[in-house]
Structures are given as C-alpha cells and as structure tokens.
Design a protein around this motif. Structure first.
Motif, PDB file in Angstrom:
ATOM      1  N   SER A  42       0.833  -1.196   0.000  1.00 39.11           N
ATOM      2  CA  SER A  42       0.000   0.000   0.000  1.00 39.11           C
ATOM      3  C   SER A  42       0.874   1.255   0.000  1.00 39.11           C
ATOM      4  CB  SER A  42      -0.913  -0.002   1.225  1.00 39.11           C
ATOM      5  OG  SER A  42      -1.525   1.264   1.382  1.00 39.11           O
ATOM      6  N   VAL A  43       0.558   2.182  -0.899  1.00 35.19           N
ATOM      7  CA  VAL A  43       1.294   3.441  -0.960  1.00 35.19           C
ATOM      8  C   VAL A  43       1.055   4.254   0.301  1.00 35.19           C
ATOM      9  CG1 VAL A  43       1.524   5.623  -2.204  1.00 35.19           C
ATOM     10  CG2 VAL A  43       1.180   3.491  -3.477  1.00 35.19           C
ATOM     11  N   GLU A  44      -0.176   4.187   0.815  1.00 32.99           N
ATOM     12  CA  GLU A  44      -0.550   5.001   1.971  1.00 32.99           C
ATOM     13  C   GLU A  44       0.101   4.491   3.268  1.00 32.99           C
ATOM     14  OE1 GLU A  44      -3.465   5.503  -1.200  1.00 32.99           O
ATOM     15  OE2 GLU A  44      -2.670   3.734  -0.168  1.00 32.99           O
ATOM     16  N   THR A  45       0.147   3.150   3.456  1.00 34.80           N
ATOM     17  CA  THR A  45       0.606   2.611   4.750  1.00 34.80           C
ATOM     18  C   THR A  45       1.963   1.927   4.679  1.00 34.80           C
ATOM     19  OG1 THR A  45      -0.432   0.443   4.430  1.00 34.80           O
ATOM     20  CG2 THR A  45      -1.796   2.215   5.390  1.00 34.80           C
ATOM     21  N   GLY A  46       2.367   1.544   3.473  1.00 33.49           N
ATOM     22  CA  GLY A  46       3.606   0.791   3.338  1.00 33.49           C
ATOM     23  C   GLY A  46       3.463  -0.673   3.728  1.00 33.49           C
ATOM     24  N   LEU A  47       2.237  -1.105   4.015  1.00 26.57           N
ATOM     25  CA  LEU A  47       1.981  -2.497   4.397  1.00 26.57           C
ATOM     26  C   LEU A  47       1.493  -3.295   3.200  1.00 26.57           C
ATOM     27  CD1 LEU A  47       0.095  -1.867   7.766  1.00 26.57           C
ATOM     28  CD2 LEU A  47       2.517  -2.443   7.458  1.00 26.57           C
ATOM     29  N   ARG A  48       1.818  -4.600   3.191  1.00 28.22           N
ATOM     30  CA  ARG A  48       1.362  -5.456   2.084  1.00 28.22           C
ATOM     31  C   ARG A  48      -0.117  -5.778   2.267  1.00 28.22           C
ATOM     32  NH1 ARG A  48       3.116  -7.900  -2.164  1.00 28.22           N
ATOM     33  NH2 ARG A  48       5.236  -7.180  -1.784  1.00 28.22           N
ATOM     34  N   THR A  49      -0.880  -5.621   1.200  1.00 30.63           N
ATOM     35  CA  THR A  49      -2.318  -5.887   1.249  1.00 30.63           C
ATOM     36  C   THR A  49      -2.587  -7.386   1.172  1.00 30.63           C
ATOM     37  OG1 THR A  49      -2.542  -5.768  -1.158  1.00 30.63           O
ATOM     38  CG2 THR A  49      -2.791  -3.712   0.092  1.00 30.63           C
ATOM     39  N   GLN A  50      -3.798  -7.762   1.548  1.00 27.62           N
ATOM     40  CA  GLN A  50      -4.267  -9.146   1.430  1.00 27.62           C
ATOM     41  C   GLN A  50      -5.333  -9.168   0.333  1.00 27.62           C
ATOM     42  OE1 GLN A  50      -3.133 -11.890   3.618  1.00 27.62           O
ATOM     43  NE2 GLN A  50      -1.547 -10.325   3.813  1.00 27.62           N
TER      44      GLN A  50
END
Length: 634
Positions: A42-50
């Motif tokens: 995710s560009v916004e959070t830097g976390l990998r999406t599921q």
C-alpha cells in the motif's frame, strides 16, 4: 434402526405438512480466499495488502438451521430474530427471502447492533484466525418486546418452535428469558426444541438438544472442551435432564451418535461411518432442524433421532460450507448406512472380555453361534500376507497423485496435510475394491486442487500405477516361494490353513471374497496351496464396481442358500466385510492381524473392526481349536 427406504420416505412426506418457527442468533458466514499473487504494498501505509481472489457468503447460526429446514421442504418457515442495518444484514435477509422464509419478525435494530458475521479468511487452503462481527451487541427493550410477540405468535400458529442460541452474550436483558419461560409454560403442549450453548440452564418446559459437554455442565460437572465422558455418565446426564421437565432430551455425541430419553426410556442411536473427509461445521444445526421437523410431524423421539443422525451424516461430508441435507441425500445415506458399533469398547482395550483366558475377545455378551453353514473369508490380511505392505505402496502413490509436480517442492505443512488425509482414507477403506479406492483418489486430487484438471487421471489410470508397483512386490515373493527360499507359513496368518482344513472337515462351505482383482486372488491362493478348499467359490474385483462387491457376494450366498442370521459367518481384517455381515444379520469375526509378524494383535485393527460391528475379535488363528469350539458350541 431403520431398514430400507420406507420409514425415511414416510417421514419426509409427513414433514411437508409441518409449519416451523425459528427464534435464534441469525448469522452469516463470510468466506474470503486470499491469493498473494494479487497483493501489493500500500502506498498510503507501506503495508502489504491481502488480496481476496474469491469470496462468498452462506447462512450460519440460526440462519443455517433455517437453510436445513428449507432443504426438507416443510409447509412454512417463520424466523424470529435481529439484524443490524448493515451490508451483512442485507445479505442475510436476501438469502432468507430466496428460501421463501417469512421474515416479518426479523427485526432490524438501527443502533447498538451489528449483524453477527463470522469472517473466515483462507490462505493456501488453510483457515486463518476468524474475524467476528456483532459480539458487542446490545438488544433494546423495544426489540425484545417485538421478539416476544413473535414467539407468542409462533407458539399459537406453528407446529414446532426451535429456540436456538449460539452467540455468547446474545441475550442481553435478563427479563427476556423470564418472559419467554412464561410463554413456554402457557403453551406447555407445544413442541419447543431448545438448542442453547450458554443459557440452557435458565429455560424450562422445553425439549432439549444438547451435546455431551453441555449436558455435563447442565448436570453441575466442571467439564472442559475435548473431555471424553463415560457412556454410563452420559446416560445419567440425559436422564437427569429429562426428569426436570419430563420432555424428550437429545444428547448428541458427534461421531458416536445420539442418546435420546423420553417416557419410554433411553434410546441409543449409533454414529455413522463415512469414508470421505468430514467437516463438522453445521452438523449440529442439521440435527436440530431434522429433529424439530420430525417432532412437529408427530414422529416419536427415537425415530426422530435416527432420521437426524442420517441428516447430520450428509452435511458432515460437505466441505467449506455450512451445508444442508436434502431428502434424497438422507435417503441415500439411510439405504446403506455403515454404523459405528461400541466406540467405548473399541477405544478402550481395558474393557475387553476373553473366552476362557484365551486371546479371543467376545465383543458382546450374547453372540449368535452354533448354526454356521457358510463362511466368507476376506483374503489379504486375513489369510494371506503376500500383499503385506500394500498400504506403504498405495499411500505414496496417492500422495504423489495429489501433489503432482509439487511433490518435491511442497512445504512440510502441506505435505503432512495431504499425508494425513490419505492415511485416514486408506485406514477406513481397507477391504473395498482397489478401483473404488482409486475413484476416491480422483476426488481427493480435485479436493486439494493442486493438479490442473486436464492432468488428473481417471480411476483406471491411477489403478494401473498402483497395481504395477504392488504386483512387482507380490511377484517377487511368489518367486521366492516357488524357489523354496521361503515357505507358505512365511506368507499366511498363523493357524489360518489349519483352521480352513478343520472347517472343511466339518463340511462348512467356504468362500473367498477379496477387493483384489479376481485373477490375482485365484493365482495367489493357488500359490499358497489352499485354493482348492474353496471349490471354485473365489471372488474378486472384475474391473467394473457395478459387477462385483463383497455386498453382492454376501447377498448372492444368502439368496441362493436361503440363509438366515448366523448361518452365514464372515471373517476378515477390514471393516467393509464386517459391516456387510452386520447389515445381513450374520456372525462377524474380525481378525486383528499383525501382518508383519503374522501373529499377535494389531490394536489399531481391533479398534476399527469393533467399530465396524465385529462380534468376535481374534489376533490370528493360532487358537483355532478354541475358536471352533466357540463357533460350533462344542
């Protein structure tokens, strides 16, 4: 126990006139299948999406009870419950409408209430921790008032009311239970089937559907999940619950069956053995719905419990869903059910009783001996050990077929999941034709979904792979036998030939029936020197399952010789022949053989043979004189 289609067909017909109402926790199950190939950072959070590749929604909780009711086509279904003003509530209501259900008393509470939803993410075929909605709900007094009005209306106009409570804390106002009990007392002649996980002790004037753990707790026992209860204790728990209201009690025991108590006493319905992978999710809802419809139709409690047992056996075989059981599916199970006999004895060798200090175990206090005229023997593992180790060949063949090109690359978790599935199936299917085992293999390959559909072989293709590996081993052993490098006792269960000869002298007609191809059975029994004792009565697989089965052999023998009861005896080391013998009221003798040593008890075989219905268990034939004396009452 039911015999044939007649009684089940009658129940199904009577159910069609029943009007049923369901109060309960109406829930929806959300299945989300995650595929990492679609994920991104995710560009916004830097976390990998599921990334969810596929998702679907099915009715759960009391909603699943309704699904099961609808599958049996009663005259009408009315629901009494609460949803939130949310997307899950709208989906739930839509699915209930699709079933033709009366939802006039499905109340939408605007505030402080979310539709109870069980989110079930799946990743690489395995369920991840569940995500639950609606566990902080608080019902308003206005909602409770409307629910009580719905309950009163149902008691007036329906044949049976199911009161189903599954979600912890779902009844938030104490007065609701007090007012409900007043209604149950007022309509004391109405059938109200209570299925409550958390408030069972607070309801009165009800029929009860409870499981073993809940029954223990209702009896003041400090019990925990996973605890195994003695059968005599469960009987007493059920009797105690019945004494409180003098209304029927149904105590469900999972694969061990159902204990029912009514004014006529205790009725014990055995569990049903199935070969397919089981999923217990929703089986309790199926039981509750089937019981309620039967009771509403005036079916006696014992017959209602047996019908519900068949229905639960259907849904237990439906994976990744809270499934339902249709009338045709219940009929199919009822026509040829394989019951689980004496699970307590099977699982606890300490209860075993032996004949005259021998190693021969009597599984029943009364065994139908003395009138034996015809005996059907299984071959592999019962007499011959030429094929000893077939499991060690079949299991790898099946695992490789399921994993396909991933056989070497699969991680340990997936490998063991496949291995355990295969081992469980092979254990349960011992004694059936190889072609049927390969038919099941095709289903398992599709079940795991690792191999592309176009690469899946048919049952004949897999059988060819298995047979090639197995016959290589068998032919090497026969070669050693013919070269006098090994002897017949090296490939037969201890005492088997002496036992066969003694039976021949007593002029008993002997039959050999195997799941192995018939030409191989003839050749192998000939190589071991006892084929002539069967005088041509040797049976085996013919390639087409429709043309041969042990069931067909047994029925043919009974029909052609006009046999009854223990005039037919079946001796084998697999559950299939023992089950068929019990279905035809014959005498079933299980040989719990250790095929490696060729003598002594195989504890695992003992368990599955007793569950299949064996009257007598012997580890081998070394004490054949005692066995002869018992069988012929000498």
């Amino acid at each position: 126990m039911f015999e044939g289609r007649g009684k089940v067909e009658d129940i199904l017909e009577r159910i069609k006139d029943v009007k049923v109402a369901v109060y309960g926790d109406f829930c929806i199950d959300a299945y989300w299948f995650i595929d990492p190939r679609g994920s991104e950072v995710s560009v916004e959070t830097g976390l990998r999406t599921q990334a969810v590749r596929k998702h679907y929604y099915s009715l759960g909780g009391a909603s699943n009870v309704v699904s099961n009711l609808a599958a049996l086509e009663p005259a009408g279904i009315k629901v009494i419950g609460v949803t939130g003003n949310d997307i899950f509530g709208r989906e739930l209501t839509k699915q209930l409408h699709a079933l033709g259900v009366d939802t006039d008393c499905l109340i939408e509470q605007e505030n402080d209430f979310d539709t109870v939803t069980f989110g079930k993410p799946y990743f690489e075929g395995r369920e991840r921790p569940r995500i639950d909605f609606g566990f902080f709900n608080k019902r308003s007094e206005e909602t409770d008032h409307l629910l009580l009005e719905g309950v009163r209306n149902a008691l007036k106009h329906s044949d049976v009311l199911i009161f189903n409570q599954q979600v912890p804390g779902s009844i938030t106002n104490k007065s609701f239970i007090e007012e409900t009990n007043k209604l149950f007392k007022e309509f004391n002649d109405k059938v109200v089937l209570l299925d409550s996980r958390h408030y069972g002790h607070r309801f009165t004037n009800v029929y009860r559907r409870t499981n073993d753990l809940e029954a223990a707790i209702l009896n003041g026992i400090n019990a925990e999940i996973g605890e195994v209860f003695k059968l005599e204790d469960l009987r007493q728990y059920a009797l105690n619950l019945y004494s409180r209201s003098h209304k029927p009690v149904f105590l469900t025991r999972g694969w061990r069956g159902i204990i029912t108590v009514d004014e006529k006493g205790i009725h014990e319905i055995p569990g049903i053995q199935v070969l397919k992978k089981l999923d217990a999710v929703g089986a309790g809802d199926t039981t509750t719905s089937a019981l309620a419809l039967c009771l509403g139709a005036g079916i006696c409690p014992a017959d209602a419990a047996e019908f519900a047992n068949f229905a639960a056996a259907v849904t237990g075989q439906k994976l990744f869903q809270t499934g339902t059981a249709s009338g045709s599916e219940i009929l199919q199970v009822a026509e040829d059910a394989d019951y689980i006999y004496q699970p307590e004895l099977a699982c606890d060798r300490r209860q075993a009783r032996y004949i005259n200090s021998s190693e021969i175990e009597l599984c029943y206090t009364s065994v139908p001996t003395g009138s034996i005229k015809h005996i059907v023997f299984d071959h592999d593992g019962t007499i011959s050990t030429l094929r000893q180790g077939w499991e060690q060949i079949m299991v790898p063949v099946m695992i490789k077929a399921i994993l396909g090109e991933q056989y070497h690359a699969a991680d340990e978790t997936l490998y063991h999941k496949v291995q355990n599935r295969v081992l469980d199936y092979v254990d349960k299917s011992t004694g059936i034709q190889t072609i049927l085992q390969m038919e099941a293999l095709v289903e398992m390959v599709r079940e795991f979904g690792i191999v592309a559909e176009e690469e899946i072989l048919d049952k004949f293709g897999y059988k060819q792979i298995y047979n090639a590996a197995l016959l290589e081993m068998v032919n090497k052993r026969i070669k050693k036998l013919r070269a006098d490098e090994l002897d017949v006792p090296n490939f037969t269960i201890k005492g088997a030939l002496a036992f066969l000869w003694r039976l021949k002298q007593k002029e008993v007609k002997l039959y050999l029936a195997s799941g192995t191809d018939v030409d191989d059975v003839v050749a192998e029994s000939g190589a071991l020197g006892y084929a002539d004792l069967f005088e041509g009565r040797i049976y085996g697989a013919l390639g087409d399952p429709a043309k041969y089965s042990k069931k067909m052999v047994i029925e043919k023998i009974i029909r052609e010789n006009n046999l009854a009861g223990a005039e037919l005896t079946v001796i084998g080391d697999g559950p299939v022949e023992i089950q068929q013998c019990r279905k035809h009221n014959g005498l079933a003798i299980g040989i719990a053989s250790d095929e490696v040593r060729r003598y002594g008890l195989n504890i695992h075989k003992r368990e599955r043979l007793i569950k299949a219905g064996a009257h007598i268990i012997a580890p081998d034939f070394s004490q054949y004189k005692q066995l002869i004396s018992t069988l012929f009452r000498q």
